[in-house]
Every structure is written in C-alpha cells, then in structure tokens.
Motif scaffolding. Structure first.
Motif, mmCIF file in Angstrom:
data_model
loop_
_atom_site.group_PDB
_atom_site.id
_atom_site.type_symbol
_atom_site.label_atom_id
_atom_site.label_comp_id
_atom_site.label_asym_id
_atom_site.label_seq_id
_atom_site.Cartn_x
_atom_site.Cartn_y
_atom_site.Cartn_z
ATOM 1 N N SER A 325 39.938 14.210 4.641
ATOM 2 C CA SER A 325 39.900 15.495 5.322
ATOM 3 C C SER A 325 41.038 15.569 6.366
ATOM 4 O O SER A 325 41.719 16.595 6.499
ATOM 5 C CB SER A 325 38.524 15.614 5.982
ATOM 6 N N ALA A 326 41.246 14.458 7.079
ATOM 7 C CA ALA A 326 42.340 14.400 8.059
ATOM 8 C C ALA A 326 43.689 14.509 7.351
ATOM 9 O O ALA A 326 44.603 15.198 7.821
ATOM 10 C CB ALA A 326 42.257 13.103 8.855
ATOM 11 N N GLU A 327 43.801 13.849 6.194
ATOM 12 C CA GLU A 327 45.046 13.922 5.404
ATOM 13 C C GLU A 327 45.332 15.356 4.972
ATOM 14 O O GLU A 327 46.475 15.815 4.995
ATOM 15 C CB GLU A 327 44.861 13.108 4.106
ATOM 16 N N PHE A 328 44.248 16.057 4.580
ATOM 17 C CA PHE A 328 44.379 17.469 4.192
ATOM 18 C C PHE A 328 44.984 18.272 5.354
ATOM 19 O O PHE A 328 45.951 19.018 5.176
ATOM 20 C CB PHE A 328 42.995 18.026 3.799
ATOM 21 N N VAL A 329 44.420 18.086 6.541
ATOM 22 C CA VAL A 329 44.914 18.840 7.709
ATOM 23 C C VAL A 329 46.378 18.490 7.974
ATOM 24 O O VAL A 329 47.212 19.376 8.197
ATOM 25 C CB VAL A 329 44.034 18.565 8.955
ATOM 26 N N ASN A 330 46.687 17.180 7.922
ATOM 27 C CA ASN A 330 48.060 16.739 8.213
ATOM 28 C C ASN A 330 49.073 17.304 7.226
ATOM 29 O O ASN A 330 50.249 17.445 7.541
ATOM 30 C CB ASN A 330 48.141 15.206 8.176
#
Ligand code: LCS
Length: 398
Positions: A325-330
């Motif tokens: 999910s963090a990778e998606f945001v990044n």
C-alpha cells in the motif's frame, strides 16, 4: 449588498471597506502592528470599549475583521473571528468556553492535534474529557455529566468521514445541558455544503488553511458564533489566553480565496464523486468511504444535512499489505504525498502514521481509523487525470 443576497454574492462582497478618496476594489493589506490615537483620552476610550476603532493588531485589524464578517455571513452566524491556525481557533474557543472542573464531551474521531489538545492539554488544567462515538446518540446521552459544558465534533470526521447528526446532537445537548455549547468543526464540509448553526449548533470552527483559503499557501483558523461569544473569544481567549492572532497578509489571502469558495468546492465534490466511484469499482480496492456513495452507512444523513455535494475527501483501503500500500502511494505521479487538504492539488496521506500519529493504536481502533486507511484530498485537476494516475498504479496490485 442586500442582507438576503445569495452565497456567491456574500463570499465576494461582505465586509467591503469604504476608503473615501481612494476606493480600492480589493481591500488593502493593513500591515501595521498598532494604530495611532489622536489623544490620550481617545486611547483610553478605545481601551474602555466606549469608542469603536482599532487599537493594536492582536486585538483587531481591518483585514481580520473583514474575513470574520464574511465567514459569519456564509455560516449564517452573528459574528466571526480569525486566528493564526485551525489549532489556534480550537484552543482559543475552548479556553474561552471551558473552566477547570468542566466536562468536555467530544467525538472520538478528531484531527490528530485536536485529539492531543483535548487528551493531553485540557486535562492538565482540570478539564474532564470523554471521547465517545457521536454517530451513536445513545453513547452521547450515556456520557453527559452535570458539568458537561461543551459538545465537540467534526462532520465529516477527519480522516474516516463519519457523519454526526448535527441537529440531533444539538437538540439533545440543549435539552439536557442548557448552559452547554455545541461546537462543530466544519472544515471538511465548508459552509457551502453544510451550515451547522442552522441545524442548532452554537459555534463553528474552521481550519481556514483548507478549503476557505483553498490554495495551499496559508495557515489560518476561524470561528463563528453569537456576537456575545465571539466578543468573549476576542477579548479574552485570543487576547489573554492564546494570542494566536492571524496576520493581515494571511487574512488578505483568505479574503481572496473566499471569493471563489463555491465554485472550488463544487468542482472538488464533482471530482471526488468520480474518484470514489472509480475506486469502488476497482478490484484492488477493499473499501471506499465517501458520504456521496450509497455504500456509505450514513448516506441518508449526508443527503439530509449536506447540500450541493459531499466534500472533496475520499478515504480508502487497498486489498493488499501495508508495505504494498505504501509502495502504491510512493509510485503515484500526479497525486502528491502531503498532509493538509482542500488545495487545488490532489494530496494523499497515510493518517495512522501522519495526521493521526498522535493517537495510540487502541484509540485509532476505538475511533474507527484503520491502520491501512489512505486519505485522498481530491484536487481541482481534471478528474480523468487523477483517475488515470490512480488506475495505473492500482492495476499493478495483484
Ligand atoms: N480541524 C480539522 C478538521 C483539521 O483537519 C485540521 C488540520 C485542524 C482543525 C487544524 O488546523 P490547522 O491548525 O492545521 O490550520 N488538519 C490537517 C490535516 O488533516 N492534514 O494537515 C493538517
């Protein structure tokens, strides 16, 4: 301007300053800390509040006076005031309304710094604080005490977009505690979509940093209420307790932002609705919270107490791990990773580790703020471009 003019006319014209001989269209910036008196007697009568007029910018300045009048007109209140930040507004109003020994009953989902001011700040000075779920009126009823002096909530709440029935809570509060004030943080809805004072609340608070300014370049706060209470906030809360005064230049920028509030909020709402519908249709998205969707548990209440749209914030959770999910945001390109909201730019953040990192994991759970929630402040770009940015990265999630 007529008293019964429409919202757009008011947001442009209320508080216009007449300066004979110069007649500027836009209000000039009164960048001055103090104001001259003609005589000592005049100074004394200004301090004694016998003669109207400015004294010192912490006590009042034409730029802050103007936006106070303008927001009061938009919220259908008697008087308004401006402070150095939304937190300046929260603290100024609550230091004015509460005394040691009083009880504050507040919703459990609050902006993170409001939560910490209530739980770590006010409690140090003898104020009793209880946080409960204000969407459940029975919980509110069960926690009222003889010394409850303030009922406080946001609607929609930051960041989980829960709604509180403003009319029902105001009625309960005033029937059971005639001296108590119902204070509503209307930052997420703005007066264009929702007018808490018309629904029975006593005071409205705003982080004017957000939609009221709308351009991501000012920190400011505002409050609207009865003339008597706002005068008390100015002459006691702001003057003696917090000193959280807004500067003339920031007030000028808020005045300028307010002139387009309705058209900006309309576009934020249209874009947010499209983004929410898109997210709800995507298999990588586990849950979308948006008051405008039929799937929102309080969609009927949203239709009843909000008018003209459901706001610009969409909160969602992905069908994947926290790390992915963090990778998606990044990996998003148009959507910018930043806190704050209500700006022209679409902003995305992770409440549990950012705006709401003041909450303990237990308090987050209690308030219904999920550890994996992402909060999107949908901007004023083309909705198709915002959706394309989200789609490109969501499609990569297996
Ligand atoms: N009330 C609400 C509902 C807010 O969202 C904020 C700030 C405040 C009060 C405080 O206003 P400020 O002092 O920042 O002007 N909310 C923020 C947020 O969600 N991200 O960054 C700030």
């Amino acid at each position: 301007m007529e008293k019964n003019s429409g919202f757009a006319t008011k947001q442009i014209h209320v508080g216009k300053l007449e300066i004979p001989g110069i007649a500027p269209l836009a209000t000039p910036i009164f960048q001055t800390s103090t104001f001259e008196f003609e005589t000592t007697a005049q100074g004394a009568s200004r301090f004694a509040l016998e003669e109207p007029g400015y004294i010192y910018t912490r006590l009042g300045n034409p730029n802050t006076t103007k936006i106070g009048q303008k927001l009061a007109a938009l919220e259908n209140g008697e008087a308004g005031m401006a402070m150095a930040s939304g937190m300046g507004a929260v603290t100024t109003v609550l230091w004015t309304a509460l005394h040691a020994g009083d009880h504050l009953l507040a919703d459990d989902a609050l902006y993170g710094c409001t939560f910490s001011f209530f739980t770590h700040g006010l409690t140090r000075y003898g104020v009793e604080v209880t946080l409960v779920d204000f969407s459940d009126i029975e919980q509110v009823k069960a926690n009222i005490r003889p010394n409850t002096k303030v009922f406080y909530f946001e609607s929609p709440t930051n960041p989980n977009l829960k709604l509180v029935d403003i009319a029902a809570i105001s009625k309960l509060a005033h029937e059971t505690c005639p001296e108590a004030k119902v204070i509503v943080d209307n930052t997420f809805a703005t007066p264009y979509l929702q007018k808490p004072l018309d629904l029975g609340a006593d005071v409205v608070i705003h982080s004017a940093t957000k939609y009221l300014n709308g351009h991501g370049d000012v920190i400011a706060g505002m409050a609207v209420g009865s003339a008597e209470f706002i005068t008390e906030c100015t002459l006691f809360g702001l003057k003696d307790m917090t000193g959280a005064v807004l500067g003339p230049f920031e007030a000028y920028l808020i005045d300028r932002g307010l002139k387009t509030l309705d058209i900006r909020v309309k576009k934020h709402c249209e874009n947010a609705m499209k983004v929410a519908e898109f997210l709800e249709s995507h298999p990588a998205v586990a849950r979308v919270i948006y008051p405008g969707l039929a799937s929102h548990p309080q969609h009927e209440l949203a239709k009843k107490q909000m008018h003209g749209g459901f706001g610009g914030i969409v909160t969602f959770e992905l069908n994947t791990t926290r790390e992915r999910s963090a990778e998606f945001v990044n990996s998003l390109k148009l959507c910018t990773i930043a806190v704050s909201l209500g700006d022209a730019e679409t902003l995305i953040e992770h409440p549990a580790t950012m705006t709401h990192s003041t909450y303990t994991p237990e308090a987050l759970e209690e308030a219904g703020i999920g550890e994996s929630m992402l909060r999107l402040s949908v901007g004023l770009e083309d909705a198709e471009d915002i959706i394309a940015d989200l789609k490109e990265q969501l499609d990569k999630i297996k």
